[in-house]
Scaffold this motif. Structure first.
Motif, PDB file in Angstrom:
ATOM      1  N   UNK A  29       0.835  -1.209   0.000  1.00  0.00           N
ATOM      2  CA  UNK A  29       0.000   0.000   0.000  1.00  0.00           C
ATOM      3  C   UNK A  29       0.868   1.257   0.000  1.00  0.00           C
ATOM      4  N   UNK A  30       1.886   1.277   0.845  1.00  0.00           N
ATOM      5  CA  UNK A  30       2.761   2.448   0.918  1.00  0.00           C
ATOM      6  C   UNK A  30       3.507   2.680  -0.392  1.00  0.00           C
ATOM      7  N   UNK A  31       4.092   1.611  -0.948  1.00  0.00           N
ATOM      8  CA  UNK A  31       4.892   1.781  -2.171  1.00  0.00           C
ATOM      9  C   UNK A  31       4.019   2.086  -3.385  1.00  0.00           C
ATOM     10  N   UNK A  32       2.844   1.472  -3.461  1.00  0.00           N
ATOM     11  CA  UNK A  32       1.962   1.725  -4.608  1.00  0.00           C
ATOM     12  C   UNK A  32       1.405   3.145  -4.562  1.00  0.00           C
ATOM     13  N   UNK A  33       1.003   3.607  -3.380  1.00  0.00           N
ATOM     14  CA  UNK A  33       0.506   4.985  -3.287  1.00  0.00           C
ATOM     15  C   UNK A  33       1.598   5.982  -3.662  1.00  0.00           C
ATOM     16  N   UNK A  34       2.820   5.727  -3.205  1.00  0.00           N
ATOM     17  CA  UNK A  34       3.938   6.601  -3.571  1.00  0.00           C
ATOM     18  C   UNK A  34       4.137   6.596  -5.088  1.00  0.00           C
ATOM     19  N   UNK A  35       4.099   5.410  -5.689  1.00  0.00           N
ATOM     20  CA  UNK A  35       4.271   5.296  -7.138  1.00  0.00           C
ATOM     21  C   UNK A  35       3.142   6.004  -7.888  1.00  0.00           C
ATOM     22  N   UNK A  36       1.904   5.771  -7.472  1.00  0.00           N
ATOM     23  CA  UNK A  36       0.769   6.387  -8.161  1.00  0.00           C
ATOM     24  C   UNK A  36       0.803   7.905  -8.042  1.00  0.00           C
ATOM     25  N   UNK A  37       1.213   8.410  -6.887  1.00  0.00           N
ATOM     26  CA  UNK A  37       1.368   9.859  -6.732  1.00  0.00           C
ATOM     27  C   UNK A  37       2.439  10.385  -7.685  1.00  0.00           C
ATOM     28  N   UNK A  38       3.544   9.657  -7.766  1.00  0.00           N
ATOM     29  CA  UNK A  38       4.679  10.085  -8.592  1.00  0.00           C
ATOM     30  C   UNK A  38       4.321  10.138 -10.078  1.00  0.00           C
ATOM     31  N   UNK A  45      -8.832   5.567  -5.213  1.00  0.00           N
ATOM     32  CA  UNK A  45      -8.009   4.600  -4.482  1.00  0.00           C
ATOM     33  C   UNK A  45      -8.712   4.310  -3.161  1.00  0.00           C
ATOM     34  N   UNK A  46      -8.776   3.046  -2.811  1.00  0.00           N
ATOM     35  CA  UNK A  46      -9.329   2.657  -1.514  1.00  0.00           C
ATOM     36  C   UNK A  46      -8.490   1.521  -0.944  1.00  0.00           C
ATOM     37  N   UNK A  47      -8.567   1.362   0.356  1.00  0.00           N
ATOM     38  CA  UNK A  47      -7.962   0.210   1.013  1.00  0.00           C
ATOM     39  C   UNK A  47      -9.111  -0.658   1.512  1.00  0.00           C
ATOM     40  N   UNK A  48      -8.917  -1.981   1.468  1.00  0.00           N
ATOM     41  CA  UNK A  48      -9.958  -2.908   1.899  1.00  0.00           C
ATOM     42  C   UNK A  48      -9.389  -3.863   2.936  1.00  0.00           C
ATOM     43  N   UNK A  49     -10.143  -4.046   3.999  1.00  0.00           N
ATOM     44  CA  UNK A  49      -9.788  -5.017   5.039  1.00  0.00           C
ATOM     45  C   UNK A  49     -10.953  -5.976   5.203  1.00  0.00           C
ATOM     46  N   UNK A  50     -10.674  -7.268   5.178  1.00  0.00           N
ATOM     47  CA  UNK A  50     -11.697  -8.286   5.420  1.00  0.00           C
ATOM     48  C   UNK A  50     -11.570  -8.753   6.862  1.00  0.00           C
ATOM     49  N   UNK A  51     -12.574  -8.448   7.651  1.00  0.00           N
ATOM     50  CA  UNK A  51     -12.585  -8.793   9.066  1.00  0.00           C
ATOM     51  C   UNK A  51     -13.047 -10.239   9.211  1.00  0.00           C
ATOM     52  N   UNK A  52     -12.202 -11.098   9.779  1.00  0.00           N
ATOM     53  CA  UNK A  52     -12.513 -12.517   9.928  1.00  0.00           C
ATOM     54  C   UNK A  52     -13.262 -12.821  11.225  1.00  0.00           C
ATOM     55  N   UNK A  53     -13.541 -11.807  12.013  1.00  0.00           N
ATOM     56  CA  UNK A  53     -14.335 -12.004  13.226  1.00  0.00           C
ATOM     57  C   UNK A  53     -13.505 -12.373  14.430  1.00  0.00           C
ATOM     58  N   UNK A  60      -5.955  -5.408  14.562  1.00  0.00           N
ATOM     59  CA  UNK A  60      -5.987  -5.423  13.105  1.00  0.00           C
ATOM     60  C   UNK A  60      -6.713  -4.211  12.525  1.00  0.00           C
ATOM     61  N   UNK A  61      -7.946  -3.999  12.937  1.00  0.00           N
ATOM     62  CA  UNK A  61      -8.718  -2.892  12.374  1.00  0.00           C
ATOM     63  C   UNK A  61      -8.107  -1.531  12.713  1.00  0.00           C
ATOM     64  N   UNK A  62      -7.689  -1.278  13.965  1.00  0.00           N
ATOM     65  CA  UNK A  62      -7.043   0.014  14.237  1.00  0.00           C
ATOM     66  C   UNK A  62      -5.778   0.240  13.398  1.00  0.00           C
ATOM     67  N   UNK A  63      -5.010  -0.820  13.158  1.00  0.00           N
ATOM     68  CA  UNK A  63      -3.812  -0.699  12.336  1.00  0.00           C
ATOM     69  C   UNK A  63      -4.180  -0.368  10.891  1.00  0.00           C
ATOM     70  N   UNK A  64      -5.213  -1.027  10.377  1.00  0.00           N
ATOM     71  CA  UNK A  64      -5.673  -0.748   9.012  1.00  0.00           C
ATOM     72  C   UNK A  64      -6.164   0.691   8.893  1.00  0.00           C
ATOM     73  N   UNK A  65      -6.916   1.145   9.898  1.00  0.00           N
ATOM     74  CA  UNK A  65      -7.429   2.516   9.871  1.00  0.00           C
ATOM     75  C   UNK A  65      -6.293   3.525   9.944  1.00  0.00           C
ATOM     76  N   UNK A  67      -3.271   3.108   8.797  1.00  0.00           N
ATOM     77  CA  UNK A  67      -2.637   3.127   7.474  1.00  0.00           C
ATOM     78  C   UNK A  67      -3.478   3.946   6.493  1.00  0.00           C
ATOM     79  N   UNK A  68      -4.796   3.729   6.504  1.00  0.00           N
ATOM     80  CA  UNK A  68      -5.680   4.485   5.616  1.00  0.00           C
ATOM     81  C   UNK A  68      -5.590   5.981   5.925  1.00  0.00           C
ATOM     82  N   UNK A  69      -5.593   6.328   7.209  1.00  0.00           N
ATOM     83  CA  UNK A  69      -5.473   7.736   7.595  1.00  0.00           C
ATOM     84  C   UNK A  69      -4.141   8.316   7.133  1.00  0.00           C
TER      85      UNK A  69
END
Length: 178
Positions: A29-38, A45-53, A60-65, A67-69
């Motif tokens: 996610x970090x490298x692709x966003x940097x590349x796409x910006x460049x 662009x969106x990030x997706x997290x599948x919550x397995x319950x 997991x979810x706070x870490x994903x959020x 990263x998205x932020x």
């Protein structure tokens, strides 16, 4: 690779990562966003997290959020409508027991996922994510970014850096495969 504005507008619409809590998906996610910006990408662009319950790591979810932020992107969280991963394993077990009792099989299948039976990835991640992306971006080409690495398994070692999905709408890109 910048190209003209018209060329950039024809680029795939969405860039996303699966299982964002994994270090590979975060790196992708970090490298692709940097590349796409460049290169001047202007599509969604969106990030997706599948919550397995219940089996999901609690951070997991706070870490994903986070990263998205950090990336300034929307985080879409998907959950299985008919319960979490434990519910899926339970229903798989019940189905196997029923088949055994009905004598339609002589072997009980394990209820959990194994390296040779990775139904959890397809049912809990790949199919729900692809369905959501197709609904969200109708008629558009979608770039599906994942953070898998060749060193993780023999199967992943044979993957291509990119390939096109069966219907031609989704391209799977593995930017950190090597």
């Amino acid at each position: 690779m910048g190209g003209s504005r018209a060329h950039r507008q024809n680029w795939p619409e969405g860039a996303w990562g699966r299982r964002l809590r994994g270090k590979g998906s975060q790196a992708a996610a970090l490298s692709v966003c940097e590349h796409l910006d460049r290169v001047g990408h202007i599509g969604a662009r969106i990030l997706v997290h599948c919550d397995l319950g219940a089996i999901e790591w609690r951070d997991s979810l706070p870490l994903c959020q986070a990263l998205a932020d950090h990336l300034g992107l929307e985080l879409v969280v998907l959950r299985r409508e008919r319960g979490d991963m434990l519910d899926r394993w339970e229903s798989r077990w019940q189905s196997s027991v029923t088949c055994y009792q009905d004598l339609s099989t002589v072997t009980l299948l394990p209820c959990w996922s194994t390296p040779s039976m990775r139904f959890c990835t397809s049912e809990m991640k790949t199919h729900p994510i692809e369905a959501m992306l197709k609904r969200r971006f109708p008629g558009r080409t979608i770039l599906n970014v994942t953070g898998v690495r060749r060193a993780e398994s023999r199967r992943r070692a044979r993957l291509a850096i990119a390939d096109q999905g069966a219907d031609g709408r989704i391209w799977n890109w593995r930017p950190i495969l090597n």
